[in-house]
Design an enzyme around this catalytic site. Structure first.
Site, mmCIF file in Angstrom:
data_model
loop_
_atom_site.group_PDB
_atom_site.id
_atom_site.type_symbol
_atom_site.label_atom_id
_atom_site.label_comp_id
_atom_site.label_asym_id
_atom_site.label_seq_id
_atom_site.Cartn_x
_atom_site.Cartn_y
_atom_site.Cartn_z
ATOM 1 N N ASP A 185 2.435 1.534 4.629
ATOM 2 C CA ASP A 185 1.820 1.501 3.295
ATOM 3 C C ASP A 185 2.398 2.612 2.411
ATOM 4 O O ASP A 185 3.042 3.561 2.905
ATOM 5 C CB ASP A 185 0.300 1.666 3.456
ATOM 6 C CG ASP A 185 -0.496 1.000 2.340
ATOM 7 O OD1 ASP A 185 0.087 0.669 1.299
ATOM 8 O OD2 ASP A 185 -1.726 0.822 2.517
ATOM 9 N N ASP A 195 -3.091 -6.710 -3.049
ATOM 10 C CA ASP A 195 -4.418 -6.425 -2.500
ATOM 11 C C ASP A 195 -5.435 -7.447 -2.985
ATOM 12 O O ASP A 195 -6.566 -7.492 -2.500
ATOM 13 C CB ASP A 195 -4.878 -5.023 -2.922
ATOM 14 C CG ASP A 195 -4.325 -3.952 -1.992
ATOM 15 O OD1 ASP A 195 -3.782 -4.304 -0.932
ATOM 16 O OD2 ASP A 195 -4.444 -2.757 -2.335
HETATM 17 C C1 DGJ Z 1 -3.578 -0.465 0.468
HETATM 18 C C2 DGJ Z 1 -3.218 -1.714 1.207
HETATM 19 O O1 DGJ Z 1 -2.636 -2.644 0.346
HETATM 20 C C3 DGJ Z 1 -4.481 -2.269 1.874
HETATM 21 O O2 DGJ Z 1 -4.203 -3.483 2.507
HETATM 22 C C4 DGJ Z 1 -4.975 -1.245 2.848
HETATM 23 O O3 DGJ Z 1 -4.040 -1.079 3.881
HETATM 24 C C5 DGJ Z 1 -5.242 0.078 2.152
HETATM 25 N N1 DGJ Z 1 -4.106 0.515 1.380
HETATM 26 C C6 DGJ Z 1 -5.598 1.143 3.138
HETATM 27 O O4 DGJ Z 1 -5.724 2.372 2.583
#
Ligand code: DGJ
Length: 740
Positions: free
Chosen positions: A480, A550
């Site tokens: 991430d 997201d």
């Molecule tokens: C952002 C990601 O896109 C989410 O899927 C998740 O992993 C969060 N970060 C976790 O902090």
């Protein structure tokens, strides 16, 4: 010049999977000094002109046979205000000699000179198993500055271009702008530019604008690829180019840092596309003997509309870019804990989710954020990559062992490039975070960006990841990256080198990913950046899949995934089924619709499955089993966007397997008006004379359909489907019947 005596050097390569693919080739006509590069249905021609400059001659439909083009000829000046240099479509123009349009290269010399004039010097051709390659070297008319232009053609119809700047002078020179390539299109007032823009939670919005004189700048100045704009573009002709027909010139950059694609319509309506490093705040000192490489700009052409442009890109990504190409491993069905538990991960909770996920048919269990350091919220812990003892008192082993017993493999979330000021790592190495010393520093999500351009930071990241993966049986990392750069300072190196951060950070990122994969050949990685903030052909060389957004609301996802599919293969597009009401918009969409939308990419589940009812669980089990029967068609087949979701209450997609044995059609109705019947959907890409067995996922929604239909019937007559009300959806599989 038909009949002209030509000396042709023909280098041809049949790339990767063989005979069905169109050949790629580079021909050189020594008499006219013209190179003809062909790939798929595209030909690209360049020549050395009467001024000894390198000039673009053609980019368009494939030309067969020897080139009949005469030598390149520079264009005359248009007026005293527009000298020949501004009218001639130069292949890679440096700033100098009065160039008024976008330069590909700008250099300043220590004596104050900032002018560079690139003349043709020589060329070299090589052919290889993965495409033919051409290197053309240009040299400044006076200084020992060389520019090597690289061209590589790939059978699916892609030309890769990049450049290398070489300083053979005796002094340090400063590169102030460096593009990978410039591409030129002939004058027309009817070009239109399609691009992908957005923001967090709303990435991949397709925009199309008519081009007018001036610049359209697609870019990220944020240190990474960005949610706001993706390094992809497609140029069509207004009134001519559609999803299924018309010319499309397209391209995408392989770079995960600040990038720029400048699309300029000159005063004479010529189009000049210049792509590479973002020019903003860019500066790269080159010592004598040093080289600067630019990112790769991949471009293509088709006369069959935007759908075919996407299919060429998807095929190319599968064949050439992704880890494991030309046969990337199919994506397993993932369970991910994030939306179910957020930071509240612990052994008991994750095991309960894993047990249930396995019973549904999930293949990979992924623990998301929250498992490490003192990570109770997003205020602390990034940088401290040890297992949190309160949440996992026995370490990760018992969870991983159980996950394996359940028949799944195990993955875990990391955010290696970030640091919370509230972390042991920060307390030990505050200087590792990017900043301008003495100036305010911006935190985003309570975190700072580690300066990965530094070798000590690079070593730290590589060694903690190596240790994590070596000590635990981890098959998959979700990598991430949750913020952009704000103060890209690097005061540990002398001033002139500080801006090298824009290049060195990303080079080190790629090095870490490559080295990690080398040490752990079975490891798979997902590129995530708070959703789709880091998806590009640079990162995709090292990552098997990406998280496009997201935003997991199934209705929004229809458009998000549609936009994504213009640039990237659905085979890397992870799509989870999550709980309702959706966390973002509180929308309540039925489970089957959520599943059907997610099944058009790499299916995953992010719901709290422990709360699913028996009915929901049995629907999920059935749909997972169904997905496994169509997975390779969806992930590696040819995608046809039959009815786009934007501005339509109904939409449809179809995927045809590479060998044509299977196709699957998905249909969606998000809201029905006036009881209007679902409009007939016509398939595409099938063999007209072949017979297909028609297997509906929901027979009740496909009543009246014959059990077998020919390709021509499926594509001509089409299908009447019974979708009604809000959020109705279905899928139909066509299996080719081998006739005796
Ligand atoms: C952002 C990601 O896109 C989410 O899927 C998740 O992993 C969060 N970060 C976790 O902090």
């Amino acid at each position: 010049m038909p009949g002209r005596k030509v000396c042709l050097v023909l280098l041809a390569a049949l790339v990767t999977s063989g005979a069905a693919l169109p050949q790629s080739a580079i021909r050189y006509d020594a008499a006219s000094r013209v190179w003809q590069l062909s790939a798929g249905e595209m030909t690209y021609e360049i020549g050395v002109n009467d001024q000894n400059g390198l000039q673009t001659m053609y980019w368009g439909p494939r030309l067969e046979g020897p080139s009949t083009l005469a030598s390149a000829k520079s264009y005359p000046e248009a007026a005293s205000f527009d000298a020949s240099l501004s009218t001639t479509p130069l292949e890679y123009a440096a700033w100098g000699d009065g160039l008024p349009t976008q330069p590909a290269l700008k250099i300043s010399f220590p004596d104050g000179n900032r002018s560079l004039i690139l003349d043709y010097l020589d060329s070299k051709q090589t052919d290889g198993p993965n495409g033919d390659r051409l290197e053309i070297t240009l040299r400044d008319r006076l200084a020992e500055v060389y520019v090597h232009l690289f061209y590589k053609v790939y059978a699916p119809g892609i030309l890769a271009r990049w450049s290398q700047i070489e300083n053979r002078t005796k002094a340090v020179i400063t590169v102030e702008q460096a593009a990978s390539a410039t591409l030129n299109l002939p004058p027309s007032t009817s070009y239109e530019l399609s691009s992908l823009s957005g923001r967090w939670g709303a990435e991949w919005q397709l925009q199309t604008v008519a081009l007018v004189p001036g610049h359209n700048v697609l870019e990220s100045r944020r240190g990474s690829t960005s949610h706001q704009s993706n390094p992809w573009l497609a140029i069509g002709r207004t009134g001519e180019t559609t999803e299924t027909a018309g010319p499309v010139w397209f391209g995408e950059l392989g770079w995960s840092g600040s990038w720029q694609i400048d699309v300029e319509q000159t005063f004479s309506h010529r189009i000049k596309i210049t792509g590479g490093y973002n020019t903003f705040d860019f500066s790269y000192p080159l010592a004598p003997g040093q080289l600067l490489n630019t990112p790769i700009f991949y471009v293509g052409y088709t006369s069959k509309g935007h759908g075919e442009a996407s299919r060429i890109l998807h095929h190319f990504q599968q064949q050439q870019i992704l880890p494991g190409a030309p046969r990337p491993k199919p994506r397993p069905i993932i369970y991910n804990s994030w939306e179910a538990t957020e930071f509240n991960v612990d052994e008991a909770g994750q095991l309960a989710l894993a047990e249930k996920a396995a019973s549904l048919g999930v293949e990979r269990m992924v623990i998301d954020d929250g498992w490490f350091g003192q990570r109770a919220t997003d205020h602390a812990g990034l940088g401290d990559w040890y297992v949190n003892q309160t949440k996992f008192p026995n370490g990760l082993k018992p969870v991983i062992d159980r996950v394996h017993q359940l028949g799944m493999d195990f993955g875990i979330w990391v955010e290696p490039e970030m640091i919370n000021p509230d972390s042991d790592l920060y307390r030990k190495h505050p200087d590792w975070a990017m900043s301008f010393p003495g100036r305010p520093r911006t935190e985003a999500r309570n975190q700072l960006v580690l300066n990965l351009a530094r070798d000590d930071v690079k070593q730290f990241i590589l060694s903690f990841l190596d240790k994590l993966v070596s000590e635990n049986d981890i098959a998959f990392l979700k990598w991430d990256y949750n913020r952009n750069w704000s103060e890209p300072g690097w005061d540990a190196v002398p001033l002139p080198e500080q801006k090298e951060i824009y290049v060195r950070y990303i080079d080190n990122l790629y090095n870490v990913l490559a080295e990690l994969r080398k040490r752990h050949p079975k490891l798979e990685i997902e590129s995530c950046s708070g959703g789709g903030g880091r998806v590009d052909l640079g990162i995709l060389r090292y990552t098997d899949e990406v998280w496009p957004s997201d935003n997991t609301d199934a209705l929004d996802r229809l458009s998000i995934q549609d936009g994504f599919s213009h640039a990237y293969t659905p085979g890397v597009m992870v799509a989870w089924v999550t709980d309702v009401p959706n966390f973002l918009d509180r929308r309540n969409i039925p489970l089957q619709f959520r599943f059907t939308v997610a099944m058009t990419g790499a299916l995953g589940i992010g719901s709290d499955v422990t709360k699913w009812t028996a009915d929901e669980s049995s629907l999920a089990t059935r749909l997972l089993a169904f997905y496994k029967t169509i997975r390779s068609t969806v992930q590696q087949g040819a995608l046809y966007r039959l009815v786009a979701p934007e501005a339509n209450e109904q939409s449809a997609l179809e995927y045809v397997a590479e060998d044509g044995h299977q196709a699957v059609l998905f249909a969606f109705l998000h809201s029905q008006h006036y009881g209007e019947p679902f409009q007939t959907v016509r398939a595409k890409g099938l063999e007209p004379a072949a017979l297909y067995k028609v297997n509906p996922l929901d027979p009740a929604k496909a009543t009246g359909l014959p059990q077998q239909m020919t390709g021509s019937e499926l594509m001509g007559l089409g299908l009447s489907l019974h979708l009604i009300g809000d959020y109705d959806s279905t899928a139909i599989v066509f299996e080719k019947v081998e006739r005796k």
